[in-house]
Design a protein around this motif. Structure first.
Motif, PDB file in Angstrom:
ATOM      1  N   ARG A  43      54.213   6.664   4.291  1.00 50.33           N
ATOM      2  CA  ARG A  43      53.939   6.389   5.699  1.00 50.33           C
ATOM      3  C   ARG A  43      52.981   5.202   5.800  1.00 50.33           C
ATOM      4  N   THR A  44      52.840   4.679   6.998  1.00 48.87           N
ATOM      5  CA  THR A  44      51.975   3.526   7.223  1.00 48.87           C
ATOM      6  C   THR A  44      50.877   3.878   8.214  1.00 48.87           C
ATOM      7  N   ASP A  45      49.665   3.522   7.865  1.00 47.64           N
ATOM      8  CA  ASP A  45      48.507   3.720   8.732  1.00 47.64           C
ATOM      9  C   ASP A  45      48.059   2.358   9.247  1.00 47.64           C
ATOM     10  N   LYS A  46      47.721   2.275  10.528  1.00 48.26           N
ATOM     11  CA  LYS A  46      47.393   0.978  11.122  1.00 48.26           C
ATOM     12  C   LYS A  46      46.101   0.379  10.547  1.00 48.26           C
ATOM     13  N   LEU A  50      49.911   1.029   3.770  1.00 50.17           N
ATOM     14  CA  LEU A  50      50.855   1.959   3.152  1.00 50.17           C
ATOM     15  C   LEU A  50      50.149   3.116   2.456  1.00 50.17           C
ATOM     16  N   LEU A  51      50.599   4.334   2.770  1.00 51.62           N
ATOM     17  CA  LEU A  51      50.076   5.554   2.144  1.00 51.62           C
ATOM     18  C   LEU A  51      51.226   6.287   1.460  1.00 51.62           C
ATOM     19  N   VAL A  52      51.014   6.713   0.231  1.00 52.74           N
ATOM     20  CA  VAL A  52      52.056   7.385  -0.535  1.00 52.74           C
ATOM     21  C   VAL A  52      51.493   8.677  -1.127  1.00 52.74           C
ATOM     22  N   SER A  53      52.277   9.746  -1.068  1.00 52.38           N
ATOM     23  CA  SER A  53      51.874  11.017  -1.667  1.00 52.38           C
ATOM     24  C   SER A  53      53.109  11.724  -2.217  1.00 52.38           C
ATOM     25  N   ASN A  54      52.906  12.896  -2.799  1.00 50.33           N
ATOM     26  CA  ASN A  54      53.988  13.687  -3.394  1.00 50.33           C
ATOM     27  C   ASN A  54      54.784  12.861  -4.419  1.00 50.33           C
ATOM     28  N   GLY A  82      41.393  10.266  -2.736  1.00 49.24           N
ATOM     29  CA  GLY A  82      40.936  11.626  -2.950  1.00 49.24           C
ATOM     30  C   GLY A  82      41.840  12.486  -3.801  1.00 49.24           C
ATOM     31  N   TYR A  83      42.701  11.882  -4.624  1.00 54.44           N
ATOM     32  CA  TYR A  83      43.696  12.599  -5.420  1.00 54.44           C
ATOM     33  C   TYR A  83      44.649  13.398  -4.525  1.00 54.44           C
ATOM     34  N   GLY A  84      44.770  12.965  -3.263  1.00 55.39           N
ATOM     35  CA  GLY A  84      45.706  13.619  -2.352  1.00 55.39           C
ATOM     36  C   GLY A  84      46.723  12.660  -1.771  1.00 55.39           C
ATOM     37  N   VAL A  85      46.400  11.353  -1.832  1.00 51.92           N
ATOM     38  CA  VAL A  85      47.263  10.290  -1.305  1.00 51.92           C
ATOM     39  C   VAL A  85      46.822   9.003  -1.978  1.00 51.92           C
ATOM     40  N   LEU A  86      47.669   7.973  -1.954  1.00 53.39           N
ATOM     41  CA  LEU A  86      47.303   6.671  -2.514  1.00 53.39           C
ATOM     42  C   LEU A  86      47.365   5.602  -1.431  1.00 53.39           C
ATOM     43  N   LEU A  87      46.292   4.810  -1.322  1.00 49.27           N
ATOM     44  CA  LEU A  87      46.264   3.680  -0.388  1.00 49.27           C
ATOM     45  C   LEU A  87      46.867   2.478  -1.103  1.00 49.27           C
ATOM     46  N   MET A  88      48.184   2.382  -1.078  1.00 48.05           N
ATOM     47  CA  MET A  88      48.890   1.458  -1.953  1.00 48.05           C
ATOM     48  C   MET A  88      48.753  -0.014  -1.571  1.00 48.05           C
ATOM     49  N   SER A  89      48.494  -0.319  -0.323  1.00 51.88           N
ATOM     50  CA  SER A  89      48.376  -1.730   0.054  1.00 51.88           C
ATOM     51  C   SER A  89      46.923  -2.184   0.054  1.00 51.88           C
ATOM     52  N   ARG A  90      46.072  -1.544   0.845  1.00 54.76           N
ATOM     53  CA  ARG A  90      44.674  -1.973   0.963  1.00 54.76           C
ATOM     54  C   ARG A  90      43.946  -1.925  -0.378  1.00 54.76           C
ATOM     55  N   GLU A  91      44.209  -0.905  -1.173  1.00 57.76           N
ATOM     56  CA  GLU A  91      43.526  -0.740  -2.449  1.00 57.76           C
ATOM     57  C   GLU A  91      44.488  -0.920  -3.624  1.00 57.76           C
ATOM     58  N   GLY A  92      45.579  -1.632  -3.360  1.00 58.91           N
ATOM     59  CA  GLY A  92      46.577  -1.843  -4.400  1.00 58.91           C
ATOM     60  C   GLY A  92      47.153  -3.236  -4.359  1.00 58.91           C
ATOM     61  N   VAL A 104      44.698 -14.142 -12.621  1.00 54.66           N
ATOM     62  CA  VAL A 104      44.691 -12.836 -13.288  1.00 54.66           C
ATOM     63  C   VAL A 104      46.019 -12.128 -13.050  1.00 54.66           C
ATOM     64  N   THR A 105      46.628 -11.620 -14.098  1.00 52.77           N
ATOM     65  CA  THR A 105      47.841 -10.814 -13.967  1.00 52.77           C
ATOM     66  C   THR A 105      47.432  -9.416 -13.534  1.00 52.77           C
ATOM     67  N   ALA A 106      48.029  -8.926 -12.454  1.00 50.91           N
ATOM     68  CA  ALA A 106      47.605  -7.646 -11.885  1.00 50.91           C
ATOM     69  C   ALA A 106      48.747  -6.634 -11.918  1.00 50.91           C
ATOM     70  N   PHE A 107      48.365  -5.383 -12.073  1.00 50.10           N
ATOM     71  CA  PHE A 107      49.321  -4.272 -12.122  1.00 50.10           C
ATOM     72  C   PHE A 107      48.824  -3.178 -11.183  1.00 50.10           C
ATOM     73  N   VAL A 108      49.663  -2.749 -10.262  1.00 48.99           N
ATOM     74  CA  VAL A 108      49.284  -1.669  -9.353  1.00 48.99           C
ATOM     75  C   VAL A 108      49.912  -0.373  -9.860  1.00 48.99           C
ATOM     76  N   LEU A 109      49.065   0.598 -10.138  1.00 49.32           N
ATOM     77  CA  LEU A 109      49.515   1.870 -10.690  1.00 49.32           C
ATOM     78  C   LEU A 109      49.731   2.891  -9.573  1.00 49.32           C
ATOM     79  N   LYS A 110      50.964   3.324  -9.425  1.00 48.00           N
ATOM     80  CA  LYS A 110      51.264   4.442  -8.521  1.00 48.00           C
ATOM     81  C   LYS A 110      51.305   5.686  -9.395  1.00 48.00           C
ATOM     82  N   TYR A 111      50.181   6.375  -9.446  1.00 46.90           N
ATOM     83  CA  TYR A 111      50.041   7.508 -10.354  1.00 46.90           C
ATOM     84  C   TYR A 111      50.335   8.826  -9.654  1.00 46.90           C
ATOM     85  N   ARG A 112      50.716   9.816 -10.447  1.00 54.59           N
ATOM     86  CA  ARG A 112      50.994  11.140  -9.898  1.00 54.59           C
ATOM     87  C   ARG A 112      49.716  11.801  -9.384  1.00 54.59           C
TER      88      ARG A 112
END
Length: 301
Positions: A43-46, A50-54, A82-92, A104-112
């Motif tokens: 989902r997207t928060d204004k 981008l927020l991702v979970s599950n 908080g180990y409940g969701v990932l802020l994939m854009s702002r913090e990714g 710098v070569t960057a890698f964004v980790l979408k972790y479980r």
């Protein structure tokens, strides 16, 4: 016509340089049958994007600098939530793009994220994904023009806890590592990080999500990273806000002190104001600029 064709080819090559890697060969460890039918929640928060979970299929998204600009340094970014969701854009991805501008070569980790309904060892799943990311980047370093000694890990909030866990538990592999590849990050970049799970300064929400409601004392200690620092822990840059009411700034203070007690090079900056996540202040360029300064001063870039 030839110029247009050449330009389109260059643009195509630049686009193709971006890559998304399935961790663990596409089959994450310790997943339960229910994971096969679980759907990722996006989902997207204004405010934060981008927020991702599950998450049942962890990935590593690659961001390469422009041709000829790469300096050999790499950073694996662990978004918070908080180990409940990932802020994939702002913090990714936003941070990854800023790094590529600096070579710098960057890698964004979408972790479980830990979920007892989806995995057998929920508390280890994020660390498994972080260690797997380090292993992959180090083993493919030449392919991406990376100096394998200059692979750092960055984390925000609970992602900072994951990054610090990777930096303090690298000798305890929780993944299959056939080649015996070093899982040691070269350095850590920790932004308003959760460090401790102790009652006095720990973030209760992150601890509950990762360890459950009644964790064993030894598990709390194992995941309280200020208690796990050794002479081999990598150098760190820490930044926090003094008015953070979500994650106590003592998390950064105690970790910094533990590093210095072991004579580990470290830098700590506490802003008077900023709250949690620096949503209003300081500006991104302000704190990120300090991060880059530390990296240059320490010889990481």
């Amino acid at each position: 016509m030839l110029r247009i064709t050449g330009l389109l080819l260059l643009l195509s090559m630049a686009t193709a340089a971006q890559e998304t890697i399935l961790l663990h060969g596409g089959t994450p460890p310790h997943m339960l049958p229910a994971a096969a039918t679980a759907k990722e929640n996006v989902r997207t928060d204004k405010t934060v994007g981008l927020l991702v979970s599950n998450i049942t299929q962890p990935t590593l998204e690659v961001f390469l600098p422009e041709a000829g600009k790469a300096n050999g340094t790499a950073v694996i970014i662990c978004p918070g939530g908080g180990y409940g969701v990932l802020l994939m854009s702002r913090e990714g991805t936003d941070v990854a793009k800023a790094f590529t501008k600096e070579g710098v070569t960057a890698f964004v980790l979408k972790y479980r994220l830990p979920a007892a309904s989806l995995m057998r060892e929920p508390s280890l799943a994020p660390l498994q994904d972080a260690q797997e990311a380090i292993r992959i980047v180090r083993e493919r370093a030449k392919e991406w023009g990376i100096d394998e000694k200059k692979i750092g890990i960055m984390g925000f909030s609970a992602g900072g806890h994951l990054a610090a866990t990777a930096g303090t538990h690298f000798e305890q592999a929780v993944i299959r590592n056939k080649l015996g590849t070093s899982l040691l990050p070269g350095f850590m970049l920790l932004v308003n990080p959760v460090i401790s799970f102790t009652d006095s300064i720990g973030h209760a929400g992150s601890r509950k999500n990762l360890l459950g409601t009644t964790p064993a004392p030894e598990k709390v200690r194992w995941f309280s990273n200020e208690l796990q620092v050794s002479d081999k822990t990598p150098p760190a840059f820490l930044v926090h806000a003094g008015d953070d009411t979500v994650v106590d700034e003592k998390n950064s203070l105690y970790f910094y002190q533990a590093l210095r007690n072991h004579k580990i090079p470290a830098s700590l900056h506490i802003y008077q104001k900023g709250e949690h996540g620096f949503l209003k202040e300081p500006a991104f360029d302000e704190w990120f600029g300090r991060c880059l300064f530390w990296m240059r001063q320490a010889g990481w870039m």
